[in-house]
Structure formats: C-alpha cells, structure tokens
Design an enzyme around this catalytic site. Sequence first.
Site, PDB file in Angstrom:
ATOM      1  N   LYS A  38      18.154   3.507  -1.878  1.00 22.56           N
ATOM      2  CA  LYS A  38      18.209   4.919  -1.477  1.00 22.56           C
ATOM      3  C   LYS A  38      19.277   5.632  -2.282  1.00 22.56           C
ATOM      4  O   LYS A  38      20.391   5.146  -2.436  1.00 22.56           O
ATOM      5  CB  LYS A  38      18.524   5.029   0.023  1.00 22.56           C
ATOM      6  CG  LYS A  38      17.323   4.692   0.893  1.00 22.56           C
ATOM      7  CD  LYS A  38      17.678   4.796   2.368  1.00 22.56           C
ATOM      8  CE  LYS A  38      16.536   4.345   3.235  1.00 22.56           C
ATOM      9  NZ  LYS A  38      15.644   5.446   3.619  1.00 22.56           N
TER      10      LYS A  38
ATOM     11  N   LYS B 185      15.319   1.414  17.906  1.00 27.59           N
ATOM     12  CA  LYS B 185      13.951   1.930  17.809  1.00 27.59           C
ATOM     13  C   LYS B 185      13.734   2.918  18.938  1.00 27.59           C
ATOM     14  O   LYS B 185      14.411   2.861  19.972  1.00 27.59           O
ATOM     15  CB  LYS B 185      12.947   0.785  17.998  1.00 27.59           C
ATOM     16  CG  LYS B 185      12.996  -0.274  16.931  1.00 27.59           C
ATOM     17  CD  LYS B 185      12.140   0.123  15.767  1.00 27.59           C
ATOM     18  CE  LYS B 185      12.125  -0.994  14.711  1.00 27.59           C
ATOM     19  NZ  LYS B 185      11.689  -0.462  13.406  1.00 27.59           N
TER      20      LYS B 185
ATOM     21  N   HIS C 259      15.834  -2.506   0.814  1.00 25.63           N
ATOM     22  CA  HIS C 259      15.454  -1.215   0.220  1.00 25.63           C
ATOM     23  C   HIS C 259      16.483  -0.117   0.487  1.00 25.63           C
ATOM     24  O   HIS C 259      16.500   0.897  -0.191  1.00 25.63           O
ATOM     25  CB  HIS C 259      14.063  -0.771   0.687  1.00 25.63           C
ATOM     26  CG  HIS C 259      14.017  -0.329   2.119  1.00 25.63           C
ATOM     27  ND1 HIS C 259      13.736  -1.185   3.153  1.00 25.63           N
ATOM     28  CD2 HIS C 259      14.227   0.878   2.677  1.00 25.63           C
ATOM     29  CE1 HIS C 259      13.773  -0.509   4.291  1.00 25.63           C
ATOM     30  NE2 HIS C 259      14.065   0.745   4.043  1.00 25.63           N
TER      31      HIS C 259
ATOM     32  N   LYS D 258       0.814  -1.216   0.000  1.00 23.47           N
ATOM     33  CA  LYS D 258       0.000   0.000   0.000  1.00 23.47           C
ATOM     34  C   LYS D 258       0.849   1.268   0.000  1.00 23.47           C
ATOM     35  O   LYS D 258       0.602   2.197  -0.752  1.00 23.47           O
ATOM     36  CB  LYS D 258      -0.910  -0.013   1.234  1.00 23.47           C
ATOM     37  CG  LYS D 258      -1.748   1.239   1.375  1.00 23.47           C
ATOM     38  CD  LYS D 258      -2.631   1.201   2.615  1.00 23.47           C
ATOM     39  CE  LYS D 258      -3.300   2.570   2.787  1.00 23.47           C
ATOM     40  NZ  LYS D 258      -4.354   2.530   3.814  1.00 23.47           N
TER      41      LYS D 258
ATOM     42  N   HIS E 232      20.588  -3.919   6.157  1.00 22.46           N
ATOM     43  CA  HIS E 232      20.986  -2.523   5.913  1.00 22.46           C
ATOM     44  C   HIS E 232      22.410  -2.219   6.362  1.00 22.46           C
ATOM     45  O   HIS E 232      23.222  -1.692   5.611  1.00 22.46           O
ATOM     46  CB  HIS E 232      20.044  -1.563   6.656  1.00 22.46           C
ATOM     47  CG  HIS E 232      18.600  -1.786   6.381  1.00 22.46           C
ATOM     48  ND1 HIS E 232      18.143  -2.300   5.192  1.00 22.46           N
ATOM     49  CD2 HIS E 232      17.498  -1.556   7.148  1.00 22.46           C
ATOM     50  CE1 HIS E 232      16.827  -2.370   5.228  1.00 22.46           C
ATOM     51  NE2 HIS E 232      16.410  -1.934   6.411  1.00 22.46           N
TER      52      HIS E 232
ATOM     53  N   ASP F 100      -5.684 -18.537  -1.390  1.00 20.40           N
ATOM     54  CA  ASP F 100      -5.332 -19.209  -0.130  1.00 20.40           C
ATOM     55  C   ASP F 100      -4.102 -20.068  -0.390  1.00 20.40           C
ATOM     56  O   ASP F 100      -4.171 -21.070  -1.097  1.00 20.40           O
ATOM     57  CB  ASP F 100      -6.507 -20.070   0.341  1.00 20.40           C
ATOM     58  CG  ASP F 100      -6.215 -20.664   1.719  1.00 20.40           C
ATOM     59  OD1 ASP F 100      -5.017 -20.728   2.094  1.00 20.40           O
ATOM     60  OD2 ASP F 100      -7.166 -21.045   2.405  1.00 20.40           O
TER      61      ASP F 100
END
Lengths: 484, 484
Positions: free
Chosen positions: A181, A331, A177, A22, A239, A85
């Site tokens: 960058k 975090k 990802h 999304k 990363h 499924d």
Amino acid sequence: MNKEKISPHTVVIFGATGDLAKKKLIPSLYRLYSQGVIDEFPIICVGRKRMSDEAYLKFLDIGKYDKDRKKLKKFVKHLRYIDVDLNKSMCFELAEIVQVFDKKCGCAGNKIFYLALPYFLFGKTIGLIKNCGLLNGRGSKKIAFEKPFGSDLKSAEILHKQIGRFFREEDIYRVDHYLGKELVENIVALRFANSLFEHLWNTDSIDNVQITLAEDIGIENRGGYYDKSGAIRDMVQNHILQLIALVGMEPPKSLNADDIRNEKVKVLKNLRSVRKKDLVIGQYVKDPDSIGYRNEKNVDKKSITESFVAFKTYINNSRWRGVPFYVRTGKRMNKKYSEINIVLKDVTCGIFQRERAKHANVISIRTNPKESVDFLFNAKIPFTRNELKEAVMEFCHKCEFGPNTPEAYETLFHQLLQGNQGLFTRWDEVKASWRFVDNMKRMIKNKRIKLLPYRANSEGPNESFSLLRRDGRNWKNIKRRFAL
Amino acid sequence: MNKEKISPHTVVIFGATGDLAKKKLIPSLYRLYSQGVIDEFPIICVGRKRMSDEAYLKFLDIGKYDKDRKKLKKFVKHLRYIDVDLNKSMCFELAEIVQVFDKKCGCAGNKIFYLALPYFLFGKTIGLIKNCGLLNGRGSKKIAFEKPFGSDLKSAEILHKQIGRFFREEDIYRVDHYLGKELVENIVALRFANSLFEHLWNTDSIDNVQITLAEDIGIENRGGYYDKSGAIRDMVQNHILQLIALVGMEPPKSLNADDIRNEKVKVLKNLRSVRKKDLVIGQYVKDPDSIGYRNEKNVDKKSITESFVAFKTYINNSRWRGVPFYVRTGKRMNKKYSEINIVLKDVTCGIFQRERAKHANVISIRTNPKESVDFLFNAKIPFTRNELKEAVMEFCHKCEFGPNTPEAYETLFHQLLQGNQGLFTRWDEVKASWRFVDNMKRMIKNKRIKLLPYRANSEGPNESFSLLRRDGRNWKNIKRRFAL
C-alpha cells in the site's frame, strides 16, 4: 510511474480460480502491461478445476479490463489456463506450456511462481514445481507465497524447511499486501526524509501510538479459513506487526531491502508480550442488519474464534521507553478504515492548559478509505482570545498524486519482477511475528481470556475503550475535510 | 463569535473622511453592531470638511452595508458627522453632541477616541479633546492611534510625552492592524498550545525564518505620506517587527496582554542591528503595465525613498542562536501575499540524502491571500521506491471556521471596547522598534546603501535573492491546493 522495462518472465499463478487471482493478481499484471512496465509476459494460470481458456477468461471478466480491444487481445494471447491435480503430481502439460511460452517470449528461463493458495498446499505445490522440472535450466526462479505463512511458529518452520530445499531466501517473496500500500510504503519516507518527524519520533515527544484496522464486512466466503484463523492470526501476525515495525524501527543503514528488514525484525523481537489485562478479544453477534459470526457460512455454531482483537504492547528499547502501542482490528465494525495515529505528548508551557478544548497533537497516517497524512492541532477560534478548537492540516494523497495510485498488488508484482524484496517479509520477521502471536494465543487459552460479544456494525467491545481509558487515554477520531 | 455584550461607549472617530474610516472603521463597527456584540453605540465622526450627515452617509456608501433596512436605520440614528477645525480648537458643537448622545445611550461617560490621522496631528487632536472637556466626568476614556506612531524615535518620544499628559498607558491603544489579523493572533495559540510546534521552535530544529509581506499595488493616493515614509517606516517598524516578535518570543507567563507584550519587547530589544551587506533597498521602475515610483502622484521626481526592503537579522538569545530571520516587503510586486515560513533544519539520518528532490520541511503561516497554516514535507512518489516529491499538509482557515473570519479592524474594535490591550503595541515596543528602524535608516544614509531599481510587477531586486543565496538558501515558495 517508473517506465523502465522489466526483462521478460514467465509468471505461473497457482490458485488461479480463487478470488485473489481474479480480483487482484491478473488485473494488476494487466495494469503493469497496459502501462508499458511489462511486455506481454506469459501468464500461466493453474487451478484445480477443469476449464477451457475461454471459460477462464470469462471467469476473469477480462472484457472489462480495457476498452482497447487490440491491447487486450495481445495480453490474452499469452495467458493460459491449465488444471493440475496437486495430489497426482502429474504435470507434463504444465511443463510443456511453460517451456513453449518461455521460448516464444524470450524469457530465457526466468520464472515467477505465485502461490495464491492456503499455506498447507505450499509444500505440495513446491514438490510439483520441482517434479515438473520447472526449476531446471538457466534463468531466475522466484517464488511468492500469499499470507498466512503457516498457522503458528511450528507450521511456519516446517514450511520454511520444505521451501528451503529448493529455493534460496533471496528468491522467496512472502506477501503481505499491506506493505504494497502506497501510504504504508510512504512511512519510511515520512519518517526518514523529514526532519520534523525524525525530530519527534521518540518517547520524549510521543505519548502513544494507535493502530486501527477496522473492516465493515464480515467474513464473507472465507468462513472455512477464518474460523480456524481468527483476527489475531489473520491480521495481527502480518499487517499489524508490520505496521508496528515500520513505525517503530530505528533508521536503517540504507534503503536497501535488507537494511530495512534488519531494523524491522529488531522491533518485532523487542515487542513486549501482551499481558492478560492488556488484551481484549471479541466476536460479533447479530444486529438488525447482519447475522452474527456463529451464523456465518462454514463457521462452527459454537465457535470461539475471535473476530476482533485489541491490545496494548510496548517496544522494549530506549526510543520507545514507556510509549504504549494500542492496536485494534475487527470484522463487521461500523466503518471500514485503517489508520495509524501518533499521539504527541503535551509539552506546552501550560498557558493554554486550562482550556478544555485543547487536544493532543496527532500525526495521522491513513490508508483507508482515502490515503492521507494529517496533523491534528489546536487553533484559536476566531473572535475569541484564548478559545481553542481542534483543526487538521491535511495532505490528501490522491489530490497530490492523482487518483491512479497503484494498487498494492501492482506495486508488489512490480517489485517482485524487479527482484526487490523490500516490500516482502523475511523469514526472521515471520518467525518473530509468529512467536509474538503464539504467545498471545497461548495466553488466551491458558488464562481463559473471555471472548466478548459485540454487536455487528458497532465499534467493537466496550472493553477496547476501557483499555485506553484505564491509562487516561482515548482512541483518537480524526475528522478530515478534503480526503473524505 | 463571542456574543457577550459590551457596555455602551461613545465612539469618536477623528479623520472620519479618510479612506480608513470609510473602508474599515465604520464598516467594522457596523459588523459588531449587526452581530449583536455592541448595541447602537453613538458614533461621532469628526472631519475637517463641511458636510451634512446625509452627505457623510452617502460618502460612506452606507446603503451597501446591509439589506436589512430597519437594522441599518437604527445604526444610523446614532451616527453623526461633525466638522472641526483642529487649528481653531473650537468645539462647542462636538462637546454638545457627545454629551447628548452619551446621555441618550446610557454610556455613563465611557468614551473611545479613535485618531485615524497622521501622527503629526495627534498632539493637536489631544489638545482639542482636552479643551472640549471630553475627558471630564466619570467613565473610561480610551484613545486609539493609527500607525505610524511618529516617524522616528525622537518624534515618537515627543508624542508619547504629549499624550502622557492626559492619558495613562493602560488607556492608550496603538493600532497595528496586523495584530488584528486572525492568523497573526493565532501564532500565540499555534506556538503555545501545540506540543509539536513548542518542541521544535528553536535553533536545534529551525534553520531560518522567512517573512514576506508583498503588495501588488503601488502607493495609490498615499504618495504624500509614503514618499516621506518609505517601506522601512511603513512596514518594518510595525507589521514586520511585530511578526518577528510573535514568532520569536519566549513563552509568556500567561495570556494576559502585558505578559505577552513583556516577551515581545524582549525580542525587539534583542534584535541585531542590520548590517550593510544584509540590507537591500529598492524602488520600482515602470513596466508596460505600471508607471514607475517616481511618476506616482505626489512623489518627488528624484525621490530616493525605498518602496522595497529586504534584510537579514538575528535574535540575540539562546533559543535563536544562529537562526537568520530573512524579511522582505515591497510595493508593486508581482503578487499580493503575506506569509511566515519557518524552515526546518535537515536532521534526517541521511538515507534519503542523495535525493535531489528532497526539500526542507517548512511550517508556513499565511495571512494573505487566504489564511492558512501549512506544512511542506517530503512524500514518496507512488510506484517508485525512493523518489521524493514535496507535498503540503494544509489547514485552510476559512474551510474550518467559515468565510466570516472577522476583519482585523473588527477584532481590534472588539478588543478596544473590551479594554484588552493585547493586540495593541505598548510604548516600550514602539520605542524598541523605532530604535531598530532608526539604526537601519542611519546606516543607509551613512554607508550610502544603493537604492536598486526593480521592475514594477516583479519579485523585487535580484539582490534580495542573493541575500539568501549567499547563505546557501532560497526564498521558499509554497504551492497550496485548497486555500488558493
């Protein structure tokens, strides 16, 4: 933007009802389409939930993609949602849709499978792809896997075998990802297209390298995954090790994907295992503004998962002899930023030696919050003869190249569609990374490394500062002016 | 700003009705006073014209110095104008005023004589100073001479002897206002307080050095002086050779004035005489917006004085072996700017070699129009894999240190009052500079170097570009973003 058109592919996204699809995948495909890089490729979105196409478009919030309704409508015409499924391996409908769109769009059998799924569903999904006959016929069949690729070396090796039954390494794209960058990609150009950097990129000039990937958010809705993974698997294995590899690698023979990956993997293999005294792990506890880690949703109330890790390692080769690489990531830290700081040795003649204000020279590559490449140096304070002040030469990426720097996933899709594997991790890199991480995890367990609490919204445990202080060093903190 | 108070001095300015006194000297003294660096020192302004104190203050436009009338009034209380005929050596009045003020302000005999006069008046003025008894009594007696110090080595030596009869070298301050410019002063800090620069400051890393001092104005009211002097004497002998010395010198033993000047003079002595083919001289001719040089006021209609010069030289030592220093300076050029560009050698591994867009790395020190230190490098263009674009890391001096960078003359007065000779040229430097310039002038005459016309408001004669092109190089042109 390279406007060269890419030949049509059918893109099949698994995990289409997830956050990644999304927020990143479909929007990135739309931007590529909107910029004319791809035509209206068929995009087949596969999820577990039952949902109509209309409901799926609403889920995507597709109305917000573009004000140009006509353009948007054309894009949507080739976008389909379909629920499958995985446990049933039933896929007549999927197979049919793919076939119909393939013909309609002249894709000539070219397909991309994008698995935005947790790794333990990779095997089943490949089975389904195979069983549905999606690998049959002419045309290229490329497959992309979201990270993490396994949870340790063993599970990764099992996956690798499963995948290898149906796909060749040159068709496999393991996504990290960070490699998409812009500033990370730029490291290769910075290092090898600039004699200044090439000159000093070694132990003669560099005192230490510091990598910080700090996140201010907690674990959000990812408690279930994160509590099993922790910072080391979630950030270091991919990363951070990739950044170390790019910063540390020898000049590649060429800019080809495999020449670069050959050099990167050598760094990963040459990394010294982290020693007990060089490792700090932490877990955030509540502060007035945030709950503690153990109170996050889907997290074990007695969890010993680390949400912060700092360590020191070395690359065992002549270029990097004696140069520590200090790393920290966590975090719920006090601010969100990612930067690589190359701290230079003091080799000056010493006439300014006594100046307390004298700072080490630092080359700083930042990907977050704003992309920049900066150089911290010493300048004379006006109207004094010898007094120094730290000053920064700044290169603000956005200021030069405009605000439309492509999103990482846009770049990655672009490369994937072009069949360029340079920004994806090769199997031997994944293997070497897991080996490094497995060693670290094993040591934590065997040597009973203490999990240190740190206050949410802080800079992490004090021990991450001692890690450097012990060596007479400090985490560099560079204040920019332009790319704030 | 270093707020340390300086013990009171009587400042005697000769040439007080000149442009320099009006535009630079008195305003600089006022700024020092206004910032509390100096108290209300007596300032005795000496000129040839008869004028009342009121008329002189009007000439200075002193009302514009400050809105703080009280502060201004206090300053003016100790400022006197007095007319003296140098030919008559009569100076009772001058002697008396100086004595009165010295007592009033507790200067304890400390005096500074500032000769803002053409060099051929230096001798007479010193005679006057001596005859008036201004050198008698206790207290320091410092003397400052505006450039040029002579018109060739011979005249400079005569001056030196005359001055030496009354002043010791440690009391003599030969002004080259370029040395008072903040960024010029900063060169020492840049080079010797930063390992990055220290590292690469030699023939292994540097391909060539380019110095441009371009002025957009013509010769204005200075035709009489300039037509006798020309660009070589007016700019090369002082500013440009000083810049070469600062850029080229070996690390000094310390930051003491004499240690730095010891190194600077070595560079000046090691400069290779310019060869015929490496020298370009030009004179501007009219364009639609400006008259030509020969039509300027007080200029010979057949003048063969150069208003532009470009040349190549080398420093004969191991640090600079094979590194050309390219220089250009001229009047009535298309824009006003001064910069030193350190162009690095391409020592990259060559994987980006084929990129046409690849630029040499350049470290650029600019004093004009805005002060900055910048680094030109190659960055990857977003959304491409290998395409490069030149990018600039910028350090905008004003942005960091605020807009109130001291004016050159403010800094020079400050140093002069403190008795620090570091920013003034020593006799052996002057001697070595004239020797270099005399060689150049002699060659122009003997080898009949052609004076090339160039259009006013242009970049100077094309031949200054050929000078570099012949060597496969170009004048670097760096576009800044922030310090525009």
